[in-house]
Design a protein around this motif. Structure first.
Motif, PDB file in Angstrom:
ATOM      1  N   ILE A  13      10.970 -13.840 -41.982  1.00 56.24           N
ATOM      2  CA  ILE A  13       9.837 -14.354 -41.301  1.00 56.24           C
ATOM      3  C   ILE A  13       9.053 -15.607 -41.911  1.00 56.24           C
ATOM      4  N   TYR A  14       8.385 -16.397 -41.614  1.00 61.44           N
ATOM      5  CA  TYR A  14       6.986 -16.473 -41.949  1.00 61.44           C
ATOM      6  C   TYR A  14       6.417 -16.272 -39.609  1.00 61.44           C
ATOM      7  N   SER A  15       5.290 -16.163 -40.284  1.00 58.27           N
ATOM      8  CA  SER A  15       3.612 -16.195 -38.873  1.00 58.27           C
ATOM      9  C   SER A  15       3.107 -16.899 -39.782  1.00 58.27           C
ATOM     10  N   CYS A  16       2.246 -17.954 -38.380  1.00 58.16           N
ATOM     11  CA  CYS A  16       1.084 -18.796 -39.110  1.00 58.16           C
ATOM     12  C   CYS A  16       0.462 -17.793 -39.102  1.00 58.16           C
ATOM     13  N   GLY A  17      -0.411 -18.218 -39.646  1.00 52.63           N
ATOM     14  CA  GLY A  17      -1.852 -16.693 -39.763  1.00 52.63           C
ATOM     15  C   GLY A  17      -3.091 -17.548 -39.695  1.00 52.63           C
ATOM     16  N   GLU A  62       1.144 -27.501 -44.831  1.00 48.17           N
ATOM     17  CA  GLU A  62       1.288 -25.985 -45.037  1.00 48.17           C
ATOM     18  C   GLU A  62       1.768 -25.004 -44.417  1.00 48.17           C
ATOM     19  N   CYS A  63       2.297 -24.959 -43.249  1.00 48.08           N
ATOM     20  CA  CYS A  63       3.243 -23.538 -42.900  1.00 48.08           C
ATOM     21  C   CYS A  63       4.994 -24.134 -42.976  1.00 48.08           C
ATOM     22  N   SER A  64       5.487 -26.054 -42.819  1.00 49.59           N
ATOM     23  CA  SER A  64       6.759 -25.826 -43.900  1.00 49.59           C
ATOM     24  C   SER A  64       6.981 -25.808 -45.229  1.00 49.59           C
ATOM     25  N   LEU A 102       2.869 -27.794 -29.936  1.00 49.39           N
ATOM     26  CA  LEU A 102       2.297 -28.816 -30.597  1.00 49.39           C
ATOM     27  C   LEU A 102       2.537 -28.318 -31.834  1.00 49.39           C
ATOM     28  N   HIS A 103       1.961 -27.236 -33.103  1.00 47.12           N
ATOM     29  CA  HIS A 103       2.058 -27.092 -34.457  1.00 47.12           C
ATOM     30  C   HIS A 103       3.586 -26.784 -34.448  1.00 47.12           C
ATOM     31  N   HIS A 104       4.713 -25.948 -33.761  1.00 45.06           N
ATOM     32  CA  HIS A 104       5.639 -26.207 -34.094  1.00 45.06           C
ATOM     33  C   HIS A 104       6.210 -27.236 -34.068  1.00 45.06           C
ATOM     34  N   VAL A 105       6.278 -27.699 -33.309  1.00 47.73           N
ATOM     35  CA  VAL A 105       7.173 -28.931 -32.564  1.00 47.73           C
ATOM     36  C   VAL A 105       6.955 -30.353 -33.864  1.00 47.73           C
ATOM     37  N   ASN A 106       5.675 -30.105 -34.787  1.00 44.93           N
ATOM     38  CA  ASN A 106       5.840 -30.976 -35.819  1.00 44.93           C
ATOM     39  C   ASN A 106       6.222 -30.299 -36.922  1.00 44.93           C
ATOM     40  N   GLU A 107       6.362 -29.339 -36.493  1.00 42.50           N
ATOM     41  CA  GLU A 107       6.896 -28.328 -38.260  1.00 42.50           C
ATOM     42  C   GLU A 107       8.474 -28.484 -38.081  1.00 42.50           C
ATOM     43  N   ILE A 108       8.431 -28.661 -37.391  1.00 37.67           N
ATOM     44  CA  ILE A 108      10.048 -28.447 -36.922  1.00 37.67           C
ATOM     45  C   ILE A 108      10.724 -30.126 -37.672  1.00 37.67           C
TER      46      ILE A 108
HETATM   47 ZN    ZN Z   1       1.942 -22.606 -38.738  1.00 37.83          ZN
END
Ligand code: ZN
Ligand code: AMP
Length: 491
Positions: A29-33, A224-226, A249-255
């Motif tokens: 599990i990864y949670s954006c901090g 960073e999250c990826s 936005l953020h998760h769209v781009n991470e994916i």
């Molecule tokens: Zn994140």
């Protein structure tokens, strides 16, 4: 007894409820901090109390979890832009402290609040600043694969190269995130293209800067999250969580960048879970706007952190929630009543899993067995904490439950709720007024009385000192004498 309801979670990817089964022995599990440039506010607590509930749900079912929460200490530009200054640089200039100091200070503040809210620590808290070389390698790989283009302002991800771009946000065919991407970037091909590397302007040296194939600068926020999730959980993992704002936005781009990087035709992460926002009246509660209430404001005003946790758990994580002092006051009163009823049942048995609760339950307690099953059904139904709270109330009221069964059901409910019901004291939940709630006259009168009492004690006039203490007591003021003089607080 029917047990083990199938765990179902609402997946933002596809916007539907889905059965969840772990893909391997350990569920990643990864949670954006947090972005550690200011104190976290009450809204910022919600995604982590949610992630904690998720972890408790897995523990309950005997599923092993590895949980990673990142600390964003570099890379997050003001207004989520691609070209602005880092939020931490701005804070450092504002507070006249080093960026390192700022990051340390606000990271500790985040941990203090997490502990006060009884949020279980994550397995890892990677700092973005510790992974910049890996981020550069990741961006270089995307460049080698032809997913990028370079501008004077940095290296950009070319979203036109990703046919599935924006699926998570359910973007329209144009894929234009108008609201989020108002910034004009010279030469950017599509509004949705985002920075992987933010190059330093010539003549404007960044405080946080690294050398890269695209010049000196800093990584883009999404990288960073990826990078850190793959480094710590493996290339693919089961669950990614965050506040609902990240869904667009953020998760769209991470994916987009992760799937381009992996290029294995598989979805990068299977489940995307998002927590709705905590609202302040009609407004969004935003850290950047400043002034949003913090947990410390609540405790200073006499509320227990567990009252705030109960307030959060009283709503489903996918419902918007309005913060009002009256709602927290009501939560504290509910918690006080709960604790008063549970105190005589203590000690509660150590129950963390459904299996343990079932093993402990004696045959011949159908009421407790039914309630335990309701708790299991509630957590399995997309983590319905309001239903668990309702079942807890039922367990305390049902005249036909055995005392042993009642203890087990209460302990089981709290294994999922994390309200510290085994140890909280009613006295901790008395509403203490804060000095800030007093009028100037009241404050002045109290301070005068405390000073008079000190004087009486100096003169060894004990009857007078005692009489003043009684007067203060009437006003709800408790005085404690310490080596450095008397201190007082409100009851
Ligand atoms: Zn994140
Ligand atoms: P930040 O420190 O700003 O990066 O945010 C940390 C987390 O809090 C992110 O998951 C955000 O989505 C979330 N968040 C920010 N504001 C709110 C709010 N008002 N209610 C709930 N979650 C929030």
């Amino acid at each position: 007894m029917p047990t083990n309801h199938q765990l179902r979670l609402y997946n933002s990817l596809g916007r539907r409820m889905e059965d969840f089964t772990p893909s391997g022995a350990v569920t990643g599990i990864y949670s954006c901090g947090p972005t550690v440039y200011a104190f976290p506010h009450l809204g910022n607590m919600r995604p982590y109390v949610f992630a904690d509930t998720l972890r408790r749900a897995f523990r309950w079912r005997g599923v092993e979890v590895r949980h990673v929460v990142n600390i964003t200490d570099v890379g997050h530009a003001v207004a989520d832009s691609d070209t602005g200054e880092d939020k931490l640089e701005v804070a450092a200039a504002r507070e006249r402290r080093s960026v390192l100091d700022i990051a340390e200070f606000y990271t500790s503040a985040f941990f203090v609040d997490m502990a006060a809210l009884n949020v279980m620590p994550a397995d890892e808290y990677p700092r973005a600043s510790g992974y910049v070389p890996e981020m550069i390698e990741f961006a270089a790989e995307l460049e080698a694969k032809g997913f990028t283009y370079q501008l004077p302002s940095g290296l950009y991800f070319d979203t036109a190269k990703d046919p599935g771009y924006g699926e998570l946000a359910q973007m329209n065919a144009e894929g234009q995130l108008e609201a989020a991407r108002l910034e004009h970037v010279e030469g950017r091909r599509r509004k949705t293209d985002f920075a992987l590397w933010r190059a330093e302007d010539p003549g404007q040296r960044r405080v946080l800067r690294w050398d890269s194939p695209w010049g000196w600068g800093a990584p883009g926020w999404h990288l960073e999250c990826s990078v850190m999730s793959m480094a710590l959980l493996g290339q693919h993992f089961d669950i990614h969580t965050g506040g609902i704002d990240h869904r667009e936005l953020h998760h769209v781009n991470e994916i987009a960048q992760s799937q381009a990087y992996l290029a294995d035709g598989r979805p990068w992460v299977r489940y995307w879970l998002h927590t709705e926002f905590l609202q302040l009246g009609e407004q969004k509660m935003a850290k950047s706007a400043g002034g949003a209430p913090r947990l410390a404001d609540l405790t200073e005003a006499g509320y227990h952190p567990m009252a705030y946790r109960l307030f959060l758990l009283g709503s489903h994580y996918r419902s918007q929630l309005d913060f009002t002092p009256a709602a927290v006051e009501a939560a504290q009163a509910t918690l006080r009543r709960l604790v008063a009823r549970i105190q005589p049942l203590r000690p509660l048995p150590p129950v963390e899993t459904l299996a343990a609760a079932q093993a402990m339950l004696a045959a011949g307690d159908p009421v407790a067995a039914r309630l335990l099953d309701s708790i299991d059904a509630a957590i399995a139904a997309d983590l319905s904490t309001p239903k668990i709270l309702a079942t807890l109330q039922d367990a305390l009221r049902d005249p036909d439950i055995t005392p042993g069964g009642q203890r087990i059901v209460v302990a089981a409910a709290d294994a999922l709720l994390g309200l510290s019901l085994a140890t909280l004291e009613s006295a901790d939940l008395e509403h203490r007024r804060a000095p800030s709630e007093l009028s100037d006259e009241e404050l002045h009168a109290i301070e005068q009385l405390v000073a008079d009492r000190t004087q009486a004690r100096k003169e060894r006039d004990w009857p007078r000192a005692d009489q003043i203490r009684a007067e203060l007591d009437e006003l709800g003021v408790e005085v404690t004498d310490t080596p450095t003089g008397p201190v007082w607080q409100l009851r």
